[in-house]
Enzyme design. Sequence first.
Site, PDB file in Angstrom:
ATOM      1  N   GLN A   1      21.297 -26.159 -94.799  1.00 52.69           N
ATOM      2  CA  GLN A   1      20.780 -26.244 -93.420  1.00 52.69           C
ATOM      3  C   GLN A   1      19.661 -25.227 -93.190  1.00 52.69           C
ATOM      4  O   GLN A   1      18.621 -25.560 -92.627  1.00 52.69           O
ATOM      5  CB  GLN A   1      21.931 -26.027 -92.415  1.00 52.69           C
ATOM      6  CG  GLN A   1      21.538 -26.393 -90.994  1.00 52.69           C
ATOM      7  CD  GLN A   1      22.536 -25.914 -89.944  1.00 52.69           C
ATOM      8  OE1 GLN A   1      23.525 -25.259 -90.247  1.00 52.69           O
ATOM      9  NE2 GLN A   1      22.271 -26.238 -88.695  1.00 52.69           N
TER      10      GLN A   1
ATOM     11  N   TYR B   1      36.380 -17.077 -94.799  1.00 57.82           N
ATOM     12  CA  TYR B   1      34.925 -16.938 -94.670  1.00 57.82           C
ATOM     13  C   TYR B   1      34.581 -15.592 -94.016  1.00 57.82           C
ATOM     14  O   TYR B   1      33.729 -14.847 -94.512  1.00 57.82           O
ATOM     15  CB  TYR B   1      34.429 -18.109 -93.825  1.00 57.82           C
ATOM     16  CG  TYR B   1      32.963 -18.112 -93.493  1.00 57.82           C
ATOM     17  CD1 TYR B   1      32.002 -18.349 -94.468  1.00 57.82           C
ATOM     18  CD2 TYR B   1      32.525 -17.932 -92.179  1.00 57.82           C
ATOM     19  CE1 TYR B   1      30.651 -18.400 -94.148  1.00 57.82           C
ATOM     20  CE2 TYR B   1      31.182 -17.990 -91.849  1.00 57.82           C
ATOM     21  CZ  TYR B   1      30.244 -18.222 -92.839  1.00 57.82           C
ATOM     22  OH  TYR B   1      28.907 -18.273 -92.514  1.00 57.82           O
TER      23      TYR B   1
ATOM     24  N   ASP C   1      22.699 -22.597-110.698  1.00 59.41           N
ATOM     25  CA  ASP C   1      24.018 -22.257-110.161  1.00 59.41           C
ATOM     26  C   ASP C   1      24.097 -20.738-110.054  1.00 59.41           C
ATOM     27  O   ASP C   1      24.050 -20.029-111.058  1.00 59.41           O
ATOM     28  CB  ASP C   1      25.106 -22.798-111.111  1.00 59.41           C
ATOM     29  CG  ASP C   1      26.504 -22.560-110.565  1.00 59.41           C
ATOM     30  OD1 ASP C   1      26.650 -21.761-109.606  1.00 59.41           O
ATOM     31  OD2 ASP C   1      27.450 -23.165-111.089  1.00 59.41           O
ATOM     32  N   ILE C   2      24.256 -20.265-108.842  1.00 60.36           N
ATOM     33  CA  ILE C   2      24.253 -18.821-108.588  1.00 60.36           C
ATOM     34  C   ILE C   2      25.434 -18.115-109.262  1.00 60.36           C
ATOM     35  O   ILE C   2      25.428 -16.898-109.458  1.00 60.36           O
ATOM     36  CB  ILE C   2      24.199 -18.558-107.060  1.00 60.36           C
ATOM     37  CG1 ILE C   2      24.156 -17.075-106.704  1.00 60.36           C
ATOM     38  CG2 ILE C   2      25.362 -19.187-106.354  1.00 60.36           C
ATOM     39  CD1 ILE C   2      22.956 -16.398-107.155  1.00 60.36           C
TER      40      ILE C   2
ATOM     41  N   ASP D   1      18.993 -24.750-106.102  1.00 64.82           N
ATOM     42  CA  ASP D   1      20.288 -25.174-105.530  1.00 64.82           C
ATOM     43  C   ASP D   1      21.080 -25.829-106.656  1.00 64.82           C
ATOM     44  O   ASP D   1      20.540 -26.013-107.751  1.00 64.82           O
ATOM     45  CB  ASP D   1      20.067 -26.175-104.374  1.00 64.82           C
ATOM     46  CG  ASP D   1      21.219 -26.164-103.370  1.00 64.82           C
ATOM     47  OD1 ASP D   1      22.347 -26.520-103.762  1.00 64.82           O
ATOM     48  OD2 ASP D   1      21.010 -25.782-102.209  1.00 64.82           O
ATOM     49  N   ILE D   2      22.335 -26.188-106.365  1.00 66.38           N
ATOM     50  CA  ILE D   2      23.070 -26.998-107.352  1.00 66.38           C
ATOM     51  C   ILE D   2      23.034 -28.476-106.960  1.00 66.38           C
ATOM     52  O   ILE D   2      23.507 -29.318-107.691  1.00 66.38           O
ATOM     53  CB  ILE D   2      24.549 -26.554-107.533  1.00 66.38           C
ATOM     54  CG1 ILE D   2      25.224 -26.323-106.182  1.00 66.38           C
ATOM     55  CG2 ILE D   2      24.652 -25.341-108.438  1.00 66.38           C
ATOM     56  CD1 ILE D   2      26.727 -26.118-106.275  1.00 66.38           C
TER      57      ILE D   2
ATOM     58  N   LYS E   1      32.542 -12.412 -95.514  1.00 64.02           N
ATOM     59  CA  LYS E   1      31.309 -11.899 -94.907  1.00 64.02           C
ATOM     60  C   LYS E   1      31.448 -10.402 -94.597  1.00 64.02           C
ATOM     61  O   LYS E   1      30.511  -9.625 -94.789  1.00 64.02           O
ATOM     62  CB  LYS E   1      30.955 -12.675 -93.635  1.00 64.02           C
ATOM     63  CG  LYS E   1      30.475 -14.102 -93.883  1.00 64.02           C
ATOM     64  CD  LYS E   1      29.164 -14.152 -94.644  1.00 64.02           C
ATOM     65  CE  LYS E   1      28.628 -15.553 -94.813  1.00 64.02           C
ATOM     66  NZ  LYS E   1      27.455 -15.640 -95.701  1.00 64.02           N
TER      67      LYS E   1
ATOM     68  N   GLY F   1      20.205 -21.802-102.711  1.00 63.95           N
ATOM     69  CA  GLY F   1      20.825 -22.608-101.645  1.00 63.95           C
ATOM     70  C   GLY F   1      19.758 -23.237-100.764  1.00 63.95           C
ATOM     71  O   GLY F   1      19.958 -23.433 -99.563  1.00 63.95           O
TER      72      GLY F   1
HETATM   73  P1  NAD Z   1      24.726 -24.886 -96.254  1.00 62.12           P
HETATM   74  O1  NAD Z   1      26.117 -25.152 -96.671  1.00 62.12           O
HETATM   75  O2  NAD Z   1      24.017 -25.891 -95.425  1.00 62.12           O
HETATM   76  O3  NAD Z   1      23.829 -24.614 -97.545  1.00 62.12           O
HETATM   77  C1  NAD Z   1      24.280 -23.847 -98.623  1.00 62.12           C
HETATM   78  C2  NAD Z   1      23.596 -24.363 -99.862  1.00 62.12           C
HETATM   79  O4  NAD Z   1      24.083 -23.606-100.963  1.00 62.12           O
HETATM   80  C3  NAD Z   1      23.925 -25.845-100.162  1.00 62.12           C
HETATM   81  O5  NAD Z   1      22.740 -26.584-100.323  1.00 62.12           O
HETATM   82  C4  NAD Z   1      24.735 -25.783-101.452  1.00 62.12           C
HETATM   83  O6  NAD Z   1      24.499 -26.872-102.316  1.00 62.12           O
HETATM   84  C5  NAD Z   1      24.239 -24.487-102.058  1.00 62.12           C
HETATM   85  N1  NAD Z   1      25.192 -23.939-103.030  1.00 62.12           N
HETATM   86  C6  NAD Z   1      26.551 -23.943-102.964  1.00 62.12           C
HETATM   87  N2  NAD Z   1      27.076 -23.404-104.062  1.00 62.12           N
HETATM   88  C7  NAD Z   1      26.035 -23.043-104.847  1.00 62.12           C
HETATM   89  C8  NAD Z   1      25.929 -22.443-106.124  1.00 62.12           C
HETATM   90  N3  NAD Z   1      27.032 -22.125-106.816  1.00 62.12           N
HETATM   91  N4  NAD Z   1      24.707 -22.193-106.630  1.00 62.12           N
HETATM   92  C9  NAD Z   1      23.588 -22.543-105.932  1.00 62.12           C
HETATM   93  N5  NAD Z   1      23.620 -23.126-104.721  1.00 62.12           N
HETATM   94  C10 NAD Z   1      24.832 -23.377-104.195  1.00 62.12           C
HETATM   95  O7  NAD Z   1      24.716 -23.453 -95.552  1.00 62.12           O
HETATM   96  P2  NAD Z   1      23.678 -22.891 -94.469  1.00 62.12           P
HETATM   97  O8  NAD Z   1      24.154 -23.316 -93.140  1.00 62.12           O
HETATM   98  O9  NAD Z   1      22.292 -23.175 -94.890  1.00 62.12           O
HETATM   99  O10 NAD Z   1      24.002 -21.336 -94.589  1.00 62.12           O
HETATM  100  C11 NAD Z   1      23.300 -20.481 -95.445  1.00 62.12           C
HETATM  101  C12 NAD Z   1      23.880 -19.094 -95.321  1.00 62.12           C
HETATM  102  O11 NAD Z   1      23.829 -18.666 -93.956  1.00 62.12           O
HETATM  103  C13 NAD Z   1      25.351 -18.970 -95.740  1.00 62.12           C
HETATM  104  O12 NAD Z   1      25.566 -17.705 -96.326  1.00 62.12           O
HETATM  105  C14 NAD Z   1      26.095 -19.040 -94.431  1.00 62.12           C
HETATM  106  O13 NAD Z   1      27.323 -18.374 -94.508  1.00 62.12           O
HETATM  107  C15 NAD Z   1      25.134 -18.303 -93.521  1.00 62.12           C
HETATM  108  N6  NAD Z   1      25.337 -18.661 -92.111  1.00 62.12           N
HETATM  109  C16 NAD Z   1      25.061 -19.928 -91.669  1.00 62.12           C
HETATM  110  C17 NAD Z   1      25.299 -20.241 -90.342  1.00 62.12           C
HETATM  111  C18 NAD Z   1      25.006 -21.628 -89.800  1.00 62.12           C
HETATM  112  O14 NAD Z   1      25.356 -21.911 -88.635  1.00 62.12           O
HETATM  113  N7  NAD Z   1      24.391 -22.511 -90.568  1.00 62.12           N
HETATM  114  C19 NAD Z   1      25.776 -19.270 -89.460  1.00 62.12           C
HETATM  115  C20 NAD Z   1      26.082 -18.006 -89.959  1.00 62.12           C
HETATM  116  C21 NAD Z   1      25.837 -17.709 -91.279  1.00 62.12           C
HETATM  117  N1  SER Z   2      28.096 -21.639 -88.399  1.00 65.81           N
HETATM  118  C1  SER Z   2      28.925 -20.872 -89.272  1.00 65.81           C
HETATM  119  C2  SER Z   2      30.269 -21.505 -89.414  1.00 65.81           C
HETATM  120  O1  SER Z   2      30.693 -22.134 -88.468  1.00 65.81           O
HETATM  121  C3  SER Z   2      29.073 -19.474 -88.733  1.00 65.81           C
HETATM  122  O2  SER Z   2      28.946 -18.600 -89.761  1.00 65.81           O
HETATM  123  O3  SER Z   2      30.882 -21.348 -90.431  1.00 65.81           O
END
Ligand code: NAD
Ligand code: SER
Length: 322
Positions: free
Chosen positions: A12, A143, A52-53, A34-35, A147, A8
């Site tokens: 972000q 979600y 792909d995970i 990533d995918i 989690k 991934g």
């Molecule tokens: P994001 O959606 O920006 O990035 C996730 C990435 O995973 C994407 O680039 C997507 O293409 C990739 N992905 C999706 N399916 C896939 C697959 N089957 N195989 C490989 N890659 C795949 O998410 P993020 O904000 O970077 O969050 C990352 C982690 O942190 C997640 O587990 C999210 O729940 C957790 N998180 C994020 C936040 C936040 O505010 N950003 C807050 C709490 C928790």
């Molecule tokens: N920023 C994330 C969301 O809103 C919190 O896990 O889904």
Amino acid sequence: MENILIIGAAGQIGSELTLTLREKYGKENVFATDIKELPRDIRESGPTEMLDILDDKRLIHFVIRHKITQIYHLAAVLSGNAEKIPLQAWRINMDSLFNVLETARLVEDVKRVFWPSSIAVFGATTPKVNTPQMTIMEPNTVYGISKQAGERWCEYYFRKFGVDVRSIRYPGLISYKTEAGGGTTDYAVEIFYEAIKNERYECFLKPDTRLPMMFMPDAIDATISLMELDASKMSIRSSYNVGGMSFTPEELAAEIKKHIPSFEITYKPDFRQAIADSWPQTIDDSVARANDGWTHKYDLAKMVEIMIQEIRKKFKKDNVGY
Ligand code: NAD
Ligand code: SER
């Protein structure tokens, strides 16, 4: 020597964490996967691959072939998007975690796993102010349920099989490099782009919706500190609360107005309001802070200043004159 796999890496968090880990552990030793297409700076600074995970066989082959020692599993469907595709989101979030946990259990070289949890593990019955590490947890979003289940499974794999999996309950993360990925806290990223481009933003949460938030550099720092912590110092094997700042859309807009006086915000709450209403307002992260001495560095004012500066630079680089 560490060989690190990021799953991934285009997202972000991944798009920033990958670069920091490459600086720290060597460019060739951090594999970004990533995918979807990875950002250019990631493609040009070290190994990348489409992975792909959900393909457990390819994952395990990849891990064996590259002698991976640490996995950061960041792929997930976030809160807002998950409500639109509940069963697929459950399957993606849970199957991907099982694939990583099983790979770590089966492949001896894998010494450590990072998997992020979220403030979404809490629910409407959780105390909202200064939410403790251990408390009532009755999440009512797909979600959040994924989690919470994920946390239980991480702890199970540690206790039962000795898999050294570590986790943080991130609050809403704010960053300028990559767009937010479909969550409820995304407004706090989108607002900057709209404020700079159009001097207005229509917010999908109510003005007084207080949520815990964190600036990306603090999140990356907390993540790497946790992954470098001696295993004997780990007191939590589900997931650590971490906090940074906490604000409402109204307070964020007022801070942005100090830099862009003509900025106006309007409100049109949608289905994400109910999600936000079920989450904490502030987080007690004293357990994490006592554990490894980690502390956040950015407050609302500093974060807003940097976000505006950096997004303006980005627009300038892309020849968009805002
Ligand atoms: P994001 O959606 O920006 O990035 C996730 C990435 O995973 C994407 O680039 C997507 O293409 C990739 N992905 C999706 N399916 C896939 C697959 N089957 N195989 C490989 N890659 C795949 O998410 P993020 O904000 O970077 O969050 C990352 C982690 O942190 C997640 O587990 C999210 O729940 C957790 N998180 C994020 C936040 C936040 O505010 N950003 C807050 C709490 C928790
Ligand atoms: N920023 C994330 C969301 O809103 C919190 O896990 O889904």
